[in-house]
Motif scaffolding. Structure first.
Motif, PDB file in Angstrom:
ATOM      1  N   ASP A 411      -8.436   6.692   1.499  1.00  0.00           N
ATOM      2  CA  ASP A 411      -8.599   7.723   0.467  1.00  0.00           C
ATOM      3  C   ASP A 411      -7.547   8.819   0.608  1.00  0.00           C
ATOM      4  OD1 ASP A 411     -10.647   6.385  -0.704  1.00  0.00           O
ATOM      5  OD2 ASP A 411     -12.246   7.564   0.223  1.00  0.00           O
ATOM      6  N   ALA A 412      -7.272   9.189   1.861  1.00  0.00           N
ATOM      7  CA  ALA A 412      -6.245  10.211   2.096  1.00  0.00           C
ATOM      8  C   ALA A 412      -4.874   9.708   1.638  1.00  0.00           C
ATOM      9  CB  ALA A 412      -6.218  10.590   3.579  1.00  0.00           C
ATOM     10  N   ALA A 413      -4.598   8.443   1.937  1.00  0.00           N
ATOM     11  CA  ALA A 413      -3.312   7.868   1.528  1.00  0.00           C
ATOM     12  C   ALA A 413      -3.201   7.837   0.005  1.00  0.00           C
ATOM     13  CB  ALA A 413      -3.152   6.463   2.107  1.00  0.00           C
ATOM     14  N   ILE A 414      -4.280   7.490  -0.668  1.00  0.00           N
ATOM     15  CA  ILE A 414      -4.249   7.385  -2.130  1.00  0.00           C
ATOM     16  C   ILE A 414      -3.964   8.745  -2.771  1.00  0.00           C
ATOM     17  CG2 ILE A 414      -5.712   6.979  -4.173  1.00  0.00           C
ATOM     18  CD1 ILE A 414      -6.920   4.583  -2.659  1.00  0.00           C
ATOM     19  N   VAL A 415      -4.580   9.783  -2.234  1.00  0.00           N
ATOM     20  CA  VAL A 415      -4.315  11.130  -2.761  1.00  0.00           C
ATOM     21  C   VAL A 415      -2.822  11.442  -2.675  1.00  0.00           C
ATOM     22  CG1 VAL A 415      -4.674  13.593  -2.316  1.00  0.00           C
ATOM     23  CG2 VAL A 415      -6.629  12.012  -2.285  1.00  0.00           C
ATOM     24  N   ARG A 416      -2.227  11.094  -1.533  1.00  0.00           N
ATOM     25  CA  ARG A 416      -0.786  11.396  -1.366  1.00  0.00           C
ATOM     26  C   ARG A 416       0.079  10.517  -2.271  1.00  0.00           C
ATOM     27  NH1 ARG A 416       0.923  11.389   4.725  1.00  0.00           N
ATOM     28  NH2 ARG A 416       2.944  11.722   3.685  1.00  0.00           N
ATOM     29  N   ILE A 417      -0.312   9.229  -2.400  1.00  0.00           N
ATOM     30  CA  ILE A 417       0.481   8.328  -3.252  1.00  0.00           C
ATOM     31  C   ILE A 417       0.396   8.772  -4.715  1.00  0.00           C
ATOM     32  CG2 ILE A 417       0.598   5.967  -4.172  1.00  0.00           C
ATOM     33  CD1 ILE A 417      -0.262   5.012  -1.322  1.00  0.00           C
ATOM     34  N   GLU A 418      -0.790   9.167  -5.135  1.00  0.00           N
ATOM     35  CA  GLU A 418      -0.941   9.622  -6.529  1.00  0.00           C
ATOM     36  C   GLU A 418      -0.177  10.917  -6.783  1.00  0.00           C
ATOM     37  OE1 GLU A 418      -5.188   9.653  -7.188  1.00  0.00           O
ATOM     38  OE2 GLU A 418      -5.245   7.523  -7.693  1.00  0.00           O
ATOM     39  N   GLY A 419       0.125  11.638  -5.703  1.00  0.00           N
ATOM     40  CA  GLY A 419       0.895  12.874  -5.850  1.00  0.00           C
ATOM     41  C   GLY A 419       2.404  12.653  -5.947  1.00  0.00           C
ATOM     42  N   LEU A 420       2.853  11.433  -5.701  1.00  0.00           N
ATOM     43  CA  LEU A 420       4.294  11.158  -5.794  1.00  0.00           C
ATOM     44  C   LEU A 420       4.752  11.194  -7.252  1.00  0.00           C
ATOM     45  CD1 LEU A 420       4.634   8.060  -3.372  1.00  0.00           C
ATOM     46  CD2 LEU A 420       5.394  10.416  -2.919  1.00  0.00           C
ATOM     47  N   ASP A 421       5.974  11.705  -7.483  1.00  0.00           N
ATOM     48  CA  ASP A 421       6.535  11.729  -8.839  1.00  0.00           C
ATOM     49  C   ASP A 421       6.628  10.341  -9.437  1.00  0.00           C
ATOM     50  OD1 ASP A 421       6.865  14.370  -8.837  1.00  0.00           O
ATOM     51  OD2 ASP A 421       9.039  14.362  -8.438  1.00  0.00           O
ATOM     52  N   SER A 422       6.912   9.364  -8.558  1.00  0.00           N
ATOM     53  CA  SER A 422       7.201   8.017  -9.039  1.00  0.00           C
ATOM     54  C   SER A 422       5.936   7.234  -9.399  1.00  0.00           C
ATOM     55  CB  SER A 422       7.958   7.249  -7.957  1.00  0.00           C
ATOM     56  OG  SER A 422       7.237   7.353  -6.733  1.00  0.00           O
ATOM     57  N   THR A 423       4.749   7.736  -9.003  1.00  0.00           N
ATOM     58  CA  THR A 423       3.509   7.011  -9.278  1.00  0.00           C
ATOM     59  C   THR A 423       2.995   7.359 -10.667  1.00  0.00           C
ATOM     60  OG1 THR A 423       2.956   7.082  -6.938  1.00  0.00           O
ATOM     61  CG2 THR A 423       1.162   6.574  -8.452  1.00  0.00           C
ATOM     62  N   VAL A 424       2.631   6.303 -11.428  1.00  0.00           N
ATOM     63  CA  VAL A 424       2.131   6.501 -12.781  1.00  0.00           C
ATOM     64  C   VAL A 424       0.617   6.276 -12.784  1.00  0.00           C
ATOM     65  CG1 VAL A 424       2.324   5.760 -15.176  1.00  0.00           C
ATOM     66  CG2 VAL A 424       4.310   5.572 -13.645  1.00  0.00           C
ATOM     67  N   GLY A 425      -0.131   7.305 -13.118  1.00  0.00           N
ATOM     68  CA  GLY A 425      -1.586   7.152 -13.214  1.00  0.00           C
ATOM     69  C   GLY A 425      -2.248   7.007 -11.861  1.00  0.00           C
ATOM     70  N   ALA A 426      -3.477   6.504 -11.906  1.00  0.00           N
ATOM     71  CA  ALA A 426      -4.306   6.425 -10.694  1.00  0.00           C
ATOM     72  C   ALA A 426      -4.072   5.106  -9.952  1.00  0.00           C
ATOM     73  CB  ALA A 426      -5.773   6.548 -11.057  1.00  0.00           C
ATOM     74  N   VAL A 427      -4.336   5.135  -8.666  1.00  0.00           N
ATOM     75  CA  VAL A 427      -4.273   3.912  -7.864  1.00  0.00           C
ATOM     76  C   VAL A 427      -5.626   3.193  -7.976  1.00  0.00           C
ATOM     77  CG1 VAL A 427      -4.063   3.006  -5.502  1.00  0.00           C
ATOM     78  CG2 VAL A 427      -2.627   4.943  -6.254  1.00  0.00           C
ATOM     79  N   THR A 428      -5.582   1.893  -8.234  1.00  0.00           N
ATOM     80  CA  THR A 428      -6.824   1.095  -8.242  1.00  0.00           C
ATOM     81  C   THR A 428      -7.081   0.616  -6.824  1.00  0.00           C
ATOM     82  OG1 THR A 428      -6.485   0.346 -10.507  1.00  0.00           O
ATOM     83  CG2 THR A 428      -7.901  -1.015  -9.101  1.00  0.00           C
ATOM     84  N   ARG A 429      -8.287   0.856  -6.350  1.00  0.00           N
ATOM     85  CA  ARG A 429      -8.620   0.472  -4.980  1.00  0.00           C
ATOM     86  C   ARG A 429      -9.861  -0.395  -4.974  1.00  0.00           C
ATOM     87  NH1 ARG A 429     -11.996   4.486  -1.675  1.00  0.00           N
ATOM     88  NH2 ARG A 429     -13.411   3.442  -3.111  1.00  0.00           N
ATOM     89  N   LEU A 430      -9.765  -1.587  -4.402  1.00  0.00           N
ATOM     90  CA  LEU A 430     -10.927  -2.465  -4.245  1.00  0.00           C
ATOM     91  C   LEU A 430     -11.049  -2.839  -2.785  1.00  0.00           C
ATOM     92  CD1 LEU A 430     -10.206  -4.837  -7.275  1.00  0.00           C
ATOM     93  CD2 LEU A 430     -12.063  -3.158  -7.138  1.00  0.00           C
ATOM     94  N   ARG A 431     -12.279  -3.084  -2.331  1.00  0.00           N
ATOM     95  CA  ARG A 431     -12.472  -3.485  -0.932  1.00  0.00           C
ATOM     96  C   ARG A 431     -12.366  -5.002  -0.792  1.00  0.00           C
ATOM     97  NH1 ARG A 431     -16.223   0.234  -2.378  1.00  0.00           N
ATOM     98  NH2 ARG A 431     -15.817   2.354  -1.638  1.00  0.00           N
ATOM     99  N   LEU A 432     -11.979  -5.434   0.390  1.00  0.00           N
ATOM    100  CA  LEU A 432     -11.786  -6.863   0.653  1.00  0.00           C
ATOM    101  C   LEU A 432     -12.508  -7.217   1.950  1.00  0.00           C
ATOM    102  CD1 LEU A 432      -8.312  -8.656   0.594  1.00  0.00           C
ATOM    103  CD2 LEU A 432      -9.910  -8.989   2.467  1.00  0.00           C
ATOM    104  N   GLU A 433     -13.298  -8.285   1.904  1.00  0.00           N
ATOM    105  CA  GLU A 433     -14.023  -8.716   3.100  1.00  0.00           C
ATOM    106  C   GLU A 433     -13.680 -10.168   3.410  1.00  0.00           C
ATOM    107  OE1 GLU A 433     -16.166  -6.939   5.041  1.00  0.00           O
ATOM    108  OE2 GLU A 433     -16.130  -5.081   3.847  1.00  0.00           O
ATOM    109  N   GLU A 434     -13.344 -10.463   4.656  1.00  0.00           N
ATOM    110  CA  GLU A 434     -13.021 -11.836   5.038  1.00  0.00           C
ATOM    111  C   GLU A 434     -14.271 -12.711   5.107  1.00  0.00           C
ATOM    112  OE1 GLU A 434     -10.286 -13.615   5.560  1.00  0.00           O
ATOM    113  OE2 GLU A 434      -9.039 -11.978   4.859  1.00  0.00           O
ATOM    114  N   LEU A 435     -15.397 -12.111   5.491  1.00  0.00           N
ATOM    115  CA  LEU A 435     -16.655 -12.846   5.604  1.00  0.00           C
ATOM    116  C   LEU A 435     -16.534 -14.110   6.453  1.00  0.00           C
ATOM    117  CD1 LEU A 435     -18.252 -12.647   2.042  1.00  0.00           C
ATOM    118  CD2 LEU A 435     -18.420 -11.027   3.906  1.00  0.00           C
ATOM    119  N   ASN A 436     -15.756 -14.069   7.495  1.00  0.00           N
ATOM    120  CA  ASN A 436     -15.695 -15.278   8.321  1.00  0.00           C
ATOM    121  C   ASN A 436     -16.769 -15.255   9.395  1.00  0.00           C
ATOM    122  OD1 ASN A 436     -14.337 -13.232   9.502  1.00  0.00           O
ATOM    123  ND2 ASN A 436     -12.366 -14.252   9.568  1.00  0.00           N
ATOM    124  N   GLY A 437     -17.367 -16.428   9.542  1.00  0.00           N
ATOM    125  CA  GLY A 437     -18.530 -16.515  10.414  1.00  0.00           C
ATOM    126  C   GLY A 437     -18.166 -16.970  11.803  1.00  0.00           C
TER     127      GLY A 437
END
Lengths: 437, 437
Positions: A411-437
Motif C-alpha cells: 500500500d505504501a508503494a502504491i501511494v508513491r507510485i501513484e504520485g509519480l508524474d509518469s503514472t496515469v490514474g490509479a494502480v490496480t492491486r489484486l492479491r495472489l495465493e499459491e495455495l500449494n499443499g
C-alpha cells in the motif's frame, strides 16, 4: 422406534427441497438414522402454499413461534434467514430444549457466540452444515474429519453467484455488469445481488470455517471484505497470460501473531484443481499439517443440495440425540471452554503476493522509478508483463506479480507510485495465493 | 479429565506417523476431543526401534496379543496389515471390549462382516477412515455427510501408485514397465507391486465404499478387478486425442437389478476435475440424488496423511465413547439389521461406454464388416478415429468409442470382430465413464 419430530420454519426453496428429499428418501434415511425423521409442523407466511406443498398431512401455521413452542417438536429447522426474527426463533427453540438445524450463515457469523453459548447451557445441539458450501459436507470435514491436524489455512470458492460471474467474464470476455445481468436472468443472482457480489455472503461462511479450523470465536466484524464489482475483463485476461485464474476466495490462515480472515478476488495458479472450479460450483481447500491439502467440491446452493446438508444434520442430531451433551461433537469443533483468544490480524498485516497493473507514460526511466519504489519497500518482483502502447498511444500497461510481502508495504508503494508524474490514474492491486499443499 | 489409553499395534510408517502427529498436536487434539488421547503401549516386532521411537516413555512389547489383553487399554489401533494375525488381534481386542481403529482395508474388505458383527454384539466401535484414500475423510463424508441421499454411484482414484504410473505414462510417453520402475525408485511402488498394479488394493477400498453407500454387506469376492499392467502408451495417447484421460477407477453403481462393483482402467472426459488428479494424489466422486456430484481430493497414502485419518477416528471414538451403542453412527453407515441383500451384478451385466482399438488390414469393406457386427449387437458408435498406415505398412489402427451398452454385447461383438480375416490380433477394449453429476 418412535419418530423424531421436526418443525420446519420456512418452506421456500431450501425448505421445499428438505420436504421433498426427506419424503423421497425416507426409507434409506430411516435405515441410516435408526428411527424415522418426520416433519410434523411447518411455519410459513404463505400458509396456503405450505398446505398445498405438504399435502395437508402436517400442521401448518403462519406463526413460527407456535412451532418453537410446540412440546411435540424435537428439532427445529430454521430456514427463514436474516438476523432478527430468526435469532428470536432460534433462541426460543433452544430455551425450550429443542435442537436446532439452520442454514443461516448470516445469523451464525454475526450472533454465533450468543447462540452457541445458549445451546451449550441448555445441552442442545445447533447444527449448521447447510450454512457453508451447500451440499458439500465441509463443516463435518473440518470439525470431525481433520481433527488430527493443526490447520494451516482454508481457502474456498464459497459463493456460486460470483464464481458464475467470474467464469462468464473469463470464458466470454464479458464485463462484470453484463455477466451479472446474465446471472440474474438465469436465476444465479438475486434481484439485489449486493451480499453476493460484495463478498459479504462469502465472508459469513469463511468466518464460520475460521472458527472451526482454529478454535477461535466467530468474529465476522473482524473479516476484511472485498467483492468483485471492480474487476475488469482486462485483469482476468492478463492474469490468464501469466498463468493464473481470478476467483473470489474466502481465506483464513494461521500466522505467528494471529489469524488472517479475508474475502477478495484472488489470483490462483491455473494448474491448481480449485482454479478449475467453474460456474456455480463451490470448492474448499483445507491445508492441515499432517494431511496436507485436501479439497472438497460440489454444489454450494440450490434446493436439494442444501437440503442434503440440512437432512445430514437431522440424521446427526437423531444419532446423537441421547448422547451425554459433554461427549457430543462441539459446535465449533473445539470445546466451548477451549476457544483461543489469539486475534484476527488487520488487513494491513496480511501477507500475500500481489498483482499490480499500472498505466504509465511510455518514456525512458519510468520503469526504473517504479522498481526503485518497490525495492525501497522491500518488495521483490516475481514476473512482469509490459503491454506496449497501440499505435498513436502514448501510454503503456505494466503488469507485475510480486513475491509474498506484507500488505502495508504494498500500500505504501502504491501511494508513491501513484504520485509519480509518469503514472496515469490509479494502480490496480489484486492479491495472489499459491495455495500449494 | 482421564486420558483415553491407546495401544498401537505396529509402529512402521503409519504407526510412526500416528505417534508423531499425536505427540506434536496433542494440545489441539485434546481441545477438540475433550480429554487427552495417549498411546500407552506399542507392539512391534522390532522392539528396539519401537523403544527408540517412543523415547522409552511407553510400554513396548514384541507380542501384540499382550496389548489387546491389557485391561488398561481403551482403544487398539491395528496397523499390522494382512489377514491372519491382524484378524485374530482385532477379534480378540473386540472380545475384550476394546474399540478398534484400523487402516487395514484388505482385512475389512474380506472379513468385514465377521468383524463388524462381533463389534456390534460387544457394543464397541470399529473405525476405519484410514482404510480408504488415506487422509481424505471420505468414509465420514459417505457415512455421515451425505445421509440425506440415495447414492447413485461412487467413482474414485483410490490407489496412488497406479495414478502416479498413469500420470508418468501420459506426461512422458513412458511404457508401463518404465513408469513402474520410476515409481519403485521413488518409493511410490513397493518391491512387489502386485496388489497395487493389479487393482486389488483399489478393489478392497471400493468394496468398503460400496457397502457404505448402498447399505449392503462387504463383498470383496464379488468385485470385478482389472489392473493397469496391459495399458499401452498408445492407448493413453489415442484417448487424449479423443478428449479423455485414462485413470484406474474403483466404481460402484446402483442399477435397477443390483449394484455394480468394479476396478479397471477407465477413460474419463479430460475436462472433469477428477481427470486432472495427477501423481500419487487420490480423489473420490460421490453422486447423490439430492446433492449431485461431490468430489473429495487429497493424499491417499504416506505416514502423516494416513495418521491424520487414524487420529480422526481416535477423536471420534473418544467423543462417542460413552454414547449408548444403539445411537452411534453405524459401522457401515446403515444400521446392521437394515442391510439389503440386493446382489452385486456380474461384470457381463455391467453397463458402460467402451473404447475399442483394433488393427485391421487396410483394404475396402473392412470398416463395413465391423460396423455391421456392432449394429447386430445393438452397439452404437459415438466417435471414431482411423489412423492411416505408415508408408509401406498394410495395416491401419481403428479406434472407436461406443455409446453406453451392456458388457456382454460388447464381448460378443469382439469375438466376432476378432474372427474376421481382416482383423490383426486382439481387440483392445477399455471402459469409458462420463461421470457427469
Amino acid at each position: 422406534m418412535k419418530p423424531i419430530n421436526v418443525g420446519l420454519l420456512g418452506i421456500g426453496t431450501v425448505g421445499g427441497g428438505t420436504w421433498t428429499v426427506l419424503t423421497r428418501n425416507q426409507e434409506e434415511i430411516t435405515r441410516r438414522a435408526g428411527r424415522p425423521i418426520q416433519i410434523t409442523a411447518v411455519a410459513d407466511r404463505d400458509t396456503e402454499r405450505a398446505t398445498s406443498l405438504t399435502g395437508g398431512s402436517v400442521k401448518v401455521t403462519g406463526d413460527a413461534f407456535e412451532v418453537v413452542r410446540d412440546p411435540s417438536i424435537d428439532i427445529v429447522v430454521e430456514l427463514i434467514g436474516g438476523y432478527t426474527v430468526a435469532k428470536q426463533l432460534v433462541l426460543e427453540a433452544i430455551a425450550n430444549g429443542k435442537h436446532v438445524v439452520t442454514a443461516n450463515k448470516a445469523l451464525l457469523a454475526v450472533h454465533g457466540q450468543e447462540i452457541f453459548a445458549a445451546a451449550q447451557a441448555k445441552g442442545v445441539m445447533v447444527a449448521f452444515e447447510a450454512a457453508v458450501a451447500g451440499g458439500i459436507p465441509i463443516i463435518k470435514a473440518v470439525r470431525e474429519g481433520l481433527t488430527a491436524n493443526r490447520i494451516d489455512w482454508i481457502a474456498g470458492i464459497i459463493n456460486g453467484t460470483t464464481n458464475y460471474i467470474l467464469s462468464e467474464m473469463r470464458d466470454k470476455g464479458l464485463t462484470f455488469a453484463d455477466a451479472l445481468a446474465d446471472a440474474q436472468r438465469l436465476g444465479y443472482a438475486e434481484a439485489d445481488p449486493t451480499f453476493d457480489i460484495e463478498g459479504v455472503d462469502a465472508a459469513h461462511k469463511i468466518t464460520l470455517l475460521s472458527a472451526l479450523a482454529f478454535g477461535i470465536p466467530v468474529q465476522f466484524d473482524r473479516a476484511h471484505i472485498e467483492g468483485i464489482t471492480k474487476l475488469t475483463a482486462e485483469d482476468i485476461r492478463y492474469a490468464e497470460e501469466l498463468g493464473y485464474r481470478i476467483k473470489l476466495l474466502g481465506i483464513t490462515k494461521r500466522k505467528a501473531d494471529g489469524f488472517e480472515l479475508r474475502v477478495h478476488p484472488t489470483l490462483i495458479p491455473s494448474k491448481r484443481l480449485i482454479a478449475n472450479v467453474e460456474g456455480v460450483m463451490n470448492a474448499v481447500v483445507v491445508k492441515g499439517d499432517a494431511v496436507g491439502a485436501t479439497l472438497y467440491y460440489g454444489r454450494g446452493a440450490g434446493a436439494e443440495p442444501t437440503a442434503s446438508a440440512v437432512i445430514a444434520d437431522l440424521v446427526d442430531v437423531t444419532r446423537l440425540h441421547t448422547a451425554d451433551p459433554e461427549h457430543r461433537v462441539p459446535h465449533l469443533a473445539f470445546r466451548a471452554d477451549q476457544l483461543s483468544d489469539t486475534p484476527i490480524l488487520p488487513i494491513s498485516e496480511v501477507e500475500s503476493a500481489y498483482y499490480l497493473r499500472l498505466r504509465v507514460q511510455d518514456r525512458p526511466g519510468v520503469l526504473a522509478d517504479i522498481t526503485r519504489i518497490l525495492a525501497d519497500q522491500g518488495i521483490s518482483i516475481d514476473a512482469m508483463l509490459q503491454k506496449e502502447p497501440s499505435e498513436g498511444e502514448q501510454q503503456a500497461n505494466i503488469i507485475m506479480l510480486t513475491h509474498v510481502t506484507r500488505e502495508k508495504q504494498v500500500d505504501a508503494a502504491i501511494v508513491r507510485i501513484e504520485g509519480l508524474d509518469s503514472t496515469v490514474g490509479a494502480v490496480t492491486r489484486l492479491r495472489l495465493e499459491e495455495l500449494n499443499g
